[in-house]
Design a protein around this motif. Sequence first.
Motif, PDB file in Angstrom:
ATOM      1  N   GLY A  91      67.209   1.181  46.862  1.00 52.06           N
ATOM      2  CA  GLY A  91      68.416   1.696  46.225  1.00 52.06           C
ATOM      3  C   GLY A  91      68.175   2.703  45.121  1.00 52.06           C
ATOM      4  O   GLY A  91      69.124   3.175  44.503  1.00 52.06           O
ATOM      5  N   THR A  92      66.921   3.062  44.850  1.00 49.99           N
ATOM      6  CA  THR A  92      66.588   4.016  43.786  1.00 49.99           C
ATOM      7  C   THR A  92      66.426   5.414  44.370  1.00 49.99           C
ATOM      8  O   THR A  92      65.592   5.638  45.245  1.00 49.99           O
ATOM      9  N   GLU A  93      67.222   6.361  43.870  1.00 51.80           N
ATOM     10  CA  GLU A  93      67.054   7.748  44.300  1.00 51.80           C
ATOM     11  C   GLU A  93      65.722   8.258  43.759  1.00 51.80           C
ATOM     12  O   GLU A  93      65.385   8.030  42.600  1.00 51.80           O
ATOM     13  N   HIS A  94      64.984   8.941  44.607  1.00 53.33           N
ATOM     14  CA  HIS A  94      63.686   9.461  44.199  1.00 53.33           C
ATOM     15  C   HIS A  94      63.359  10.746  44.948  1.00 53.33           C
ATOM     16  O   HIS A  94      63.900  11.019  46.017  1.00 53.33           O
ATOM     17  N   LYS A  95      62.465  11.536  44.325  1.00 56.38           N
ATOM     18  CA  LYS A  95      62.044  12.812  44.910  1.00 56.38           C
ATOM     19  C   LYS A  95      60.555  13.001  44.637  1.00 56.38           C
ATOM     20  O   LYS A  95      60.157  13.309  43.515  1.00 56.38           O
ATOM     21  N   PRO A  96      59.726  12.807  45.667  1.00 56.92           N
ATOM     22  CA  PRO A  96      58.297  13.044  45.501  1.00 56.92           C
ATOM     23  C   PRO A  96      57.971  14.536  45.388  1.00 56.92           C
ATOM     24  O   PRO A  96      58.705  15.382  45.906  1.00 56.92           O
ATOM     25  N   SER A  97      56.870  14.829  44.733  1.00 59.16           N
ATOM     26  CA  SER A  97      56.335  16.183  44.685  1.00 59.16           C
ATOM     27  C   SER A  97      54.831  16.088  44.431  1.00 59.16           C
ATOM     28  O   SER A  97      54.342  15.081  43.924  1.00 59.16           O
ATOM     29  N   SER A  98      54.126  17.138  44.799  1.00 57.45           N
ATOM     30  CA  SER A  98      52.682  17.125  44.627  1.00 57.45           C
ATOM     31  C   SER A  98      52.146  18.549  44.597  1.00 57.45           C
ATOM     32  O   SER A  98      52.633  19.417  45.326  1.00 57.45           O
ATOM     33  N   ALA A  99      51.128  18.756  43.773  1.00 58.81           N
ATOM     34  CA  ALA A  99      50.402  20.028  43.788  1.00 58.81           C
ATOM     35  C   ALA A  99      49.414  20.038  44.946  1.00 58.81           C
ATOM     36  O   ALA A  99      48.842  21.065  45.270  1.00 58.81           O
ATOM     37  N   GLY A 100      49.232  18.888  45.561  1.00 55.86           N
ATOM     38  CA  GLY A 100      48.324  18.731  46.695  1.00 55.86           C
ATOM     39  C   GLY A 100      47.644  17.389  46.627  1.00 55.86           C
ATOM     40  O   GLY A 100      47.165  16.990  45.568  1.00 55.86           O
ATOM     41  N   GLY A 101      47.666  16.672  47.724  1.00 59.93           N
ATOM     42  CA  GLY A 101      47.027  15.367  47.765  1.00 59.93           C
ATOM     43  C   GLY A 101      47.349  14.648  49.050  1.00 59.93           C
ATOM     44  O   GLY A 101      47.896  15.225  49.997  1.00 59.93           O
ATOM     45  N   SER A 102      47.010  13.375  49.083  1.00 58.94           N
ATOM     46  CA  SER A 102      47.330  12.550  50.243  1.00 58.94           C
ATOM     47  C   SER A 102      47.724  11.161  49.764  1.00 58.94           C
ATOM     48  O   SER A 102      47.273  10.689  48.722  1.00 58.94           O
ATOM     49  N   ILE A 103      48.587  10.516  50.558  1.00 63.71           N
ATOM     50  CA  ILE A 103      49.142   9.226  50.175  1.00 63.71           C
ATOM     51  C   ILE A 103      49.123   8.267  51.358  1.00 63.71           C
ATOM     52  O   ILE A 103      49.047   8.677  52.514  1.00 63.71           O
ATOM     53  N   LEU A 104      49.204   6.981  51.039  1.00 64.37           N
ATOM     54  CA  LEU A 104      49.397   5.933  52.018  1.00 64.37           C
ATOM     55  C   LEU A 104      50.701   5.244  51.642  1.00 64.37           C
ATOM     56  O   LEU A 104      50.945   4.973  50.459  1.00 64.37           O
ATOM     57  N   MET A 105      51.546   4.985  52.641  1.00 67.59           N
ATOM     58  CA  MET A 105      52.835   4.323  52.414  1.00 67.59           C
ATOM     59  C   MET A 105      52.902   3.072  53.264  1.00 67.59           C
ATOM     60  O   MET A 105      52.316   3.021  54.356  1.00 67.59           O
ATOM     61  N   PHE A 106      53.617   2.099  52.779  1.00 65.32           N
ATOM     62  CA  PHE A 106      53.812   0.838  53.490  1.00 65.32           C
ATOM     63  C   PHE A 106      55.301   0.576  53.472  1.00 65.32           C
ATOM     64  O   PHE A 106      55.897   0.402  52.404  1.00 65.32           O
ATOM     65  N   GLU A 107      55.925   0.595  54.662  1.00 70.78           N
ATOM     66  CA  GLU A 107      57.375   0.419  54.726  1.00 70.78           C
ATOM     67  C   GLU A 107      57.781  -0.113  56.103  1.00 70.78           C
ATOM     68  O   GLU A 107      57.022   0.010  57.065  1.00 70.78           O
ATOM     69  N   PRO A 108      58.975  -0.699  56.204  1.00 71.47           N
ATOM     70  CA  PRO A 108      59.407  -1.265  57.479  1.00 71.47           C
ATOM     71  C   PRO A 108      59.405  -0.224  58.599  1.00 71.47           C
ATOM     72  O   PRO A 108      59.782   0.926  58.391  1.00 71.47           O
ATOM     73  N   THR A 109      58.966  -0.644  59.784  1.00 68.46           N
ATOM     74  CA  THR A 109      58.999   0.225  60.955  1.00 68.46           C
ATOM     75  C   THR A 109      60.409   0.776  61.136  1.00 68.46           C
ATOM     76  O   THR A 109      61.387   0.045  61.009  1.00 68.46           O
ATOM     77  N   GLY A 110      60.498   2.072  61.412  1.00 65.72           N
ATOM     78  CA  GLY A 110      61.799   2.704  61.613  1.00 65.72           C
ATOM     79  C   GLY A 110      62.398   3.315  60.364  1.00 65.72           C
ATOM     80  O   GLY A 110      63.456   3.937  60.422  1.00 65.72           O
TER      81      GLY A 110
END
Length: 135
Positions: A91-110
């Motif tokens: 429920g939290t509005e968010h906006k990612p940004s990056s100058a360059g990098g890589s991430i790993l995310m864990f979230e429900p399928t779909g």
Amino acid sequence: MTETPVPHPVNLTEALASFTDVYSPRIVARVNDYDVRIAHAEGEHVWHVHEDTDEFFLVLDGRFDIALRDADGGERTVELHKGDVFVVPRGTEHKPSSAGGSILMFEPTGTASTGDRHEGEIPGHVDSTTGHALA
């Protein structure tokens, strides 16, 4: 009765080297009903929200910022570096940004990478997807 295939290890360095698209997550594993996704990040994503799920981020390389908007419209930015973990609450509005990098995310399928709803047009470098198979 069908047998479940035996899982194989995935090397994240090799997996990240197999594609160059930014904000276009690849699914590297599944845990119960959750995807483990990796992505390259560069530039700004889009303001979005996941109404019913938290979103877990682990920075694998570089810097990754997440702007957060509270219910009153106030904003703050969380600055993350290699090895940092952060969870954006549901429920939290968010906006990612990056100058360059890589991430790993864990979230429900779909779960859509641009959320249940987003603000404005989706930039051309942002892939609105539920994740792609790792090639």
